[in-house]
Design an enzyme around this catalytic site. Structure first.
Site, PDB file in Angstrom:
ATOM      1  N   CYS A 180       0.739  -1.300  -0.166  1.00  0.00           N
ATOM      2  CA  CYS A 180       0.053   0.000   0.167  1.00  0.00           C
ATOM      3  C   CYS A 180       0.928   1.217   0.048  1.00  0.00           C
ATOM      4  CB  CYS A 180      -1.210   0.428   1.274  1.00  0.00           C
ATOM      5  SG  CYS A 180       0.037  -0.685   2.904  1.00  0.00           S
ATOM      6  N   ASP A 203      12.872  24.756 -29.722  1.00  0.00           N
ATOM      7  CA  ASP A 203      13.358  25.043 -28.346  1.00  0.00           C
ATOM      8  C   ASP A 203      14.821  25.663 -29.284  1.00  0.00           C
ATOM      9  OD1 ASP A 203      13.219  26.284 -26.152  1.00  0.00           O
ATOM     10  OD2 ASP A 203      15.364  24.629 -26.309  1.00  0.00           O
ATOM     11  N   ASP A 262      11.863  22.714 -21.233  1.00  0.00           N
ATOM     12  CA  ASP A 262      10.810  22.552 -21.687  1.00  0.00           C
ATOM     13  C   ASP A 262      10.159  21.453 -22.178  1.00  0.00           C
ATOM     14  OD1 ASP A 262      12.494  20.726 -23.055  1.00  0.00           O
ATOM     15  OD2 ASP A 262      13.283  22.208 -24.990  1.00  0.00           O
TER      16      ASP A 262
END
Lengths: 130, 785
Positions: B18, B473, B677
């Site tokens: 869990c 970019d 980016d």
């Protein structure tokens, strides 16, 4: 037309009906995944089909399918679980493990690359309605 | 921040069920001194730890996990678990064995088929004319017109043998063929049948089985057929031929598929099996599985590097073309990282092993490619819809064909009815449909890898083929991403360029400004020394000053120098011209007198301009994004040949720009180095990460350009377009083949044109169809893109 012709036509239609029932509609035995250390694990033998081919699991818990491919037939070399975005190559005579977590209840398919071999994964809601 | 001694390590953790278990493990690790980060993956049952190898050993990390009650194992001390490579080798071996067995079976059944053809000739002559549709089948016509007279002239004794003996010989030949080479079809078909599944084997098994059983009946109960006005012809030779041709088709298909995945195996073979490491002060040759983290590996000229790492001493040029696609060897010196699988060319060097086994760049590339090659393209969904019900539908059509012939052709039509039904079963080829897309994906991703492009699978491949706009970019993508001093102009000859650079580098060595990095890098490259600095001062946003060798040095923009009373006008024209070219001018004054001006720029990669021209040639709109000011951005755009530039965008703004293009109806590819980016790469329809052979960016992007060369973008897009075309051709042929072949085999052309297909021709057509699809995909290997 003669009686023989009618018998041939009737026999043909029955055969066609049976073919489609057997390959597309007939139900297969169901296996519930055994939970082990929080993971629901099922071993599936791959040889001309999936054995077991109908699996029940609970939603929200990790599922581990261990595919044991015992043949070289190219038909079964890939397994796809489209609803979980899983595609896996199964090397012959080896086991391949596929892990994922089914978040929502429902009935999903797992198939070979061409959807000719099929299995079914039924995801049931977890206890306590979580 | 990851410093040089920090190492990533992934450990398996058992017993986590869990989220709170995951938190325990993470906390236990993060409280261990030397651990900077621990990320738990609950689903995979693993934790990725980044730790300082100088402060903590892997064994202590494992103890930390065990101390909170969970199980873990260190990657086998033999470290380099080459599982990925081993699995490939095992797969290759299995494929090889399968192929050899197929080849033996195909050969045996072909010999049997030739023998059966010869033996059956006298039988055919005996019953000539009684074959319904015999003259309708092109193959039978040929045997009657050509083969039969030829054989009769050369083997008259054969025609003298009694029919019963010939039939007996045929029966034995056929039974033998079914029992050995053909057995796999029946075993597999039965296995599928029990699972309520049907595949290619079902069709072959039912088709040949029906023809064989009918022939058996005709052999042993000819009286029944004669009593019903039929000639008890046998179809043994057809059964043998079908088995032979389909096995032959399977063999070619297996060969072609192996060639389609050859790129992946070529990568797996890059890793050498042994390496030389330093142990106990001496050199020791060990299997690469015995290399452990921080081992120092020794590499000589011409040797392949065993694992990833960082150079500690020595220098050399390393050929990384197999990984990056970059054909020129890359210079390596202390501090540079090297990749396992690459080849050392010129010098000897030593390096520290940093990533082993499954963590290594090569293993990750192989794992990624293996998944990519097994993945599907959306265009296949149509074929999948179809192939799921294909075999039951074909079985139904075969039954309908049989009944129709029986009823429509009247008395004695059992033989052509069986022949037509068998032809339907045999000509139907689900394989071609199944191979159409995956083989194209496999070959294309392999072809891409040869150019240093990792395409993540069929879906990105398909999307890349429909890209209409490419967003680049600027920093690190179009440009090198490392500013340096590009020009130096001195005023009135008071100082030499070297002296000027020495003064500036000395002052800037105290600064942390990015422009200072550019000056220092250039000074290092040119071997310029630095002198001690007194009274250093930083004038935020304007420049720096300090005293070097007793002289007051002032470095900064025009405003800073003007405020100190220095006249910059003699060099202003030059500086302004540089600014228009996208370079940043930095003035230098010594003792309050103008000494010179430097231009600092992030230079455009030498390959960028040609790469952008290729994108334009592909008809794509090219947009460049940058955080730089308008003037610099325009200058870079002009030099790189970009027609549309968006300047002064913040990292978040890049996502908006991608969205804007998408809103205009563009399918957008975003290319960046993944540094700031990432969100834009994720937002784009296709995200391409550039120049990141080993980083996380591989995981985040759809396509990774391992080399730094922007031309990979055009290659990826062009290759994707070619691949889409190949997939569509394949799907078209696979569908057309079944859509035309099945009705023809069933005999729809018989009433009008008198044309029928024998089961033998049907099996040849089936074999050709799947092989032709794979062959078409293989053409992508040689694609010029």
């Amino acid at each position: 037309m003669e009686t023989m012709d009618w018998i041939a036509i009737g026999g043909g239609l029955l055969t066609i009906a049976w073919i489609n029932w057997w390959f597309l509609l007939a139900r297969r035995p169901t296996i519930r995944a055994a939970a082990r250390g929080g993971v629901q694990e099922v071993a599936i033998v791959v040889a001309g089909g999936y054995d077991p081919a109908d699996i029940r699991v609970r939603a929200g818990l990790p599922v581990r399918l261990v595919f044991d491919r015992r043949e070289t037939s190219p038909c079964s070399e890939e397994v796809v679980l489209p609803d979980f975005g899983i595609e896996r190559f199964l090397p012959a005579h080896r086991t391949t493990t596929v892990d994922f977590v089914p978040e929502h209840p429902g009935t999903f398919e797992f198939t070979c690359g061409m959807r000719m071999l099929r299995g079914r994964l039924t995801v049931e809601a977890s206890e306590g309605g979580r | 921040m990851i410093t040089s001694s920090e190492i990533p390590l992934t450990l398996p953790v058992s017993g986590m069920t869990c989220a709170s278990c995951a938190a325990h493990v993470r906390r236990a690790l993060e409280e261990t001194p030397g651990v900077s980060e621990a990320a738990v993956n609950l689903l995979l049952g693993s934790v990725a730890v980044t730790y300082d190898a100088a402060r903590v050993a892997p064994e202590q990390l494992a103890d930390a996990i065990r101390s909170v009650g969970y199980g873990t194992e260190l990657p086998p001390a033999d470290g380099a678990d080459t599982a990925e490579v081993d699995a490939l080798a095992a797969q290759e071996e299995a494929q090889g064995a399968e192929e050899r067995s197929l080849a033996r079976k195909a050969l045996a059944s072909l010999v049997a088929a030739a023998a059966a053809m010869v033996v059956s000739m006298p039988l055919m002559r005996a019953s000539a004319g009684s074959h319904h549709g015999a003259a309708a089948d092109p193959l039978l016509r040929w045997t009657h017109a050509v083969l039969d007279p030829w054989l009769a002239a050369r083997m008259p004794w054969l025609y003298a043998i009694e029919a019963a003996w010939l039939q007996g010989a045929l029966l034995l030949l056929t039974a033998g063929t079914l029992a050995w080479p053909g057995r796999q079809f029946y075993l597999r078909a039965w296995s599928s049948f029990r699972h309520h599944a049907a595949d290619m084997n079902t069709l072959v098994a039912v088709g040949t089985g029906a023809a064989f059983l009918y022939s058996l009946a005709a052999t042993f109960a000819p009286g029944w057929f004669l009593a019903h006005g039929m000639t008890p012809d046998v179809y043994y030779e057809a059964v043998v031929f079908i088995v032979a041709l389909i096995l032959l088709g399977n063999l070619f298909e297996a060969r072609a598929k192996r060639r389609a995945s050859s790129a992946l195996r070529a990568l797996a073979h890059l890793q050498p099996s042994r390496a030389r490491v330093v142990r106990d002060g001496g050199e020791l040759e060990v299997p690469i599985a015995d290399i452990v983290l921080s081992d120092v590996v020794i590499v000589r000229p011409g040797e392949r590097l065993p694992v990833d790492g960082e150079v500690v001493s020595g220098a050399s040029a390393v050929d990384e073309s197999m990984i990056t696609g970059e054909s020129r060897p890359v210079e390596k010196g202390p501090g540079d990282s090297v990749i396992g699988g690459t080849v050392n060319r010129t010098g000897a060097f030593r390096y520290r092993a940093q990533r082993l086994g499954a963590d290594g760049a090569l293993a990750r590339i192989i794992a990624l490619m293996r998944d990519a090659q097994a993945s599907r393209a959306p265009v296949q969904r149509l074929a999948d819809q179809f192939s799921g019900v294909f075999v039951p539908v074909v079985l139904s059509i075969a039954v309908a064909t049989f009944v129709t012939w029986l009823v429509a052709a009247g008395d004695g039509s059992l033989v052509p009815a069986i022949a037509a039904a068998v032809a339907v079963l045999i000509i139907a080829c689900p394989c071609a449909m199944g191979l159409a897309v995956p083989t194209a994906v496999m070959v294309a991703t392999g072809r891409a890898a040869r150019s240093g492009l990792l395409i993540k699978g069929g879906e990105p491949l398909q999307r890349a083929g429909s890209v209409t706009a490419v967003v680049l970019d600027k920093t690190g993508t179009v440009t090198e991403g490392r500013p340096s001093v590009t020009e130096v102009a001195v005023h009135a000859g008071a100082w030499s360029r070297g002296e000027l650079l020495e003064l500036v580098a000395s002052v800037e060595s105290e600064s942390e400004h990015p422009l200072a990095d550019a000056v220092l890098r250039t000074a290092d490259e040119q071997g310029v020394d630095r002198l001690p600095v007194d009274g250093f001062a930083s004038h935020t946003g304007r420049g720096v000053s300090g005293v070097v060798a007793g002289r007051a040095v002032l470095v900064g923009n025009a405003a800073l120098l003007a405020s100190e009373g220095v006249d910059v006008s003699p060099l202003q024209a030059r500086a302004d011209a540089w600014a228009r070219d996208g370079q940043t001018p930095v003035y230098v004054a010594v003792d309050r007198v103008l000494a010179g001006v430097l231009a600092i720029a992030d230079s455009i990669k030498p390959t960028s301009r040609a790469a952008i021209a290729r994108l334009h040639a592909l008809g794509l709109e090219v947009v460049m994004l940058t955080g730089d000011n308008r003037a610099t951005a325009d200058a870079v755009a002009r030099l790189a040949g970009v027609d549309h530039v968006v300047a002064e965008v913040l990292p978040e703004g890049k996502v908006d720009e991608v969205r804007r293009l998408q809103a205009d109806g563009h399918v957008v590819a975003m290319v960046g180095d993944g540094i700031n980016d990432g969100p834009a790469i994720a937002q784009a329809d296709v995200g391409l990460a550039i120049g990141t052979g080993t980083d996380v960016a591989i995981e985040a992007s759809d396509v990774t350009l391992i080399g730094a060369d922007l031309s990979g973008v055009a290659t990826a897009i062009a290759l994707s377009r070619r691949t889409m075309r190949t997939m569509k051709q394949n799907l078209f042929w696979a569908f057309a083949y079944n859509v035309v072949g099945i009705p023809v085999a069933a005999g729809v052309l018989y009433p009008t044109f008198g044309l029928l297909l024998s089961p033998i021709l049907a099996s040849a057509a089936m074999a050709v169809s799947s092989v032709s699809v794979v062959a078409n995909s293989l053409r992508l290997r040689a694609a010029r893109v």
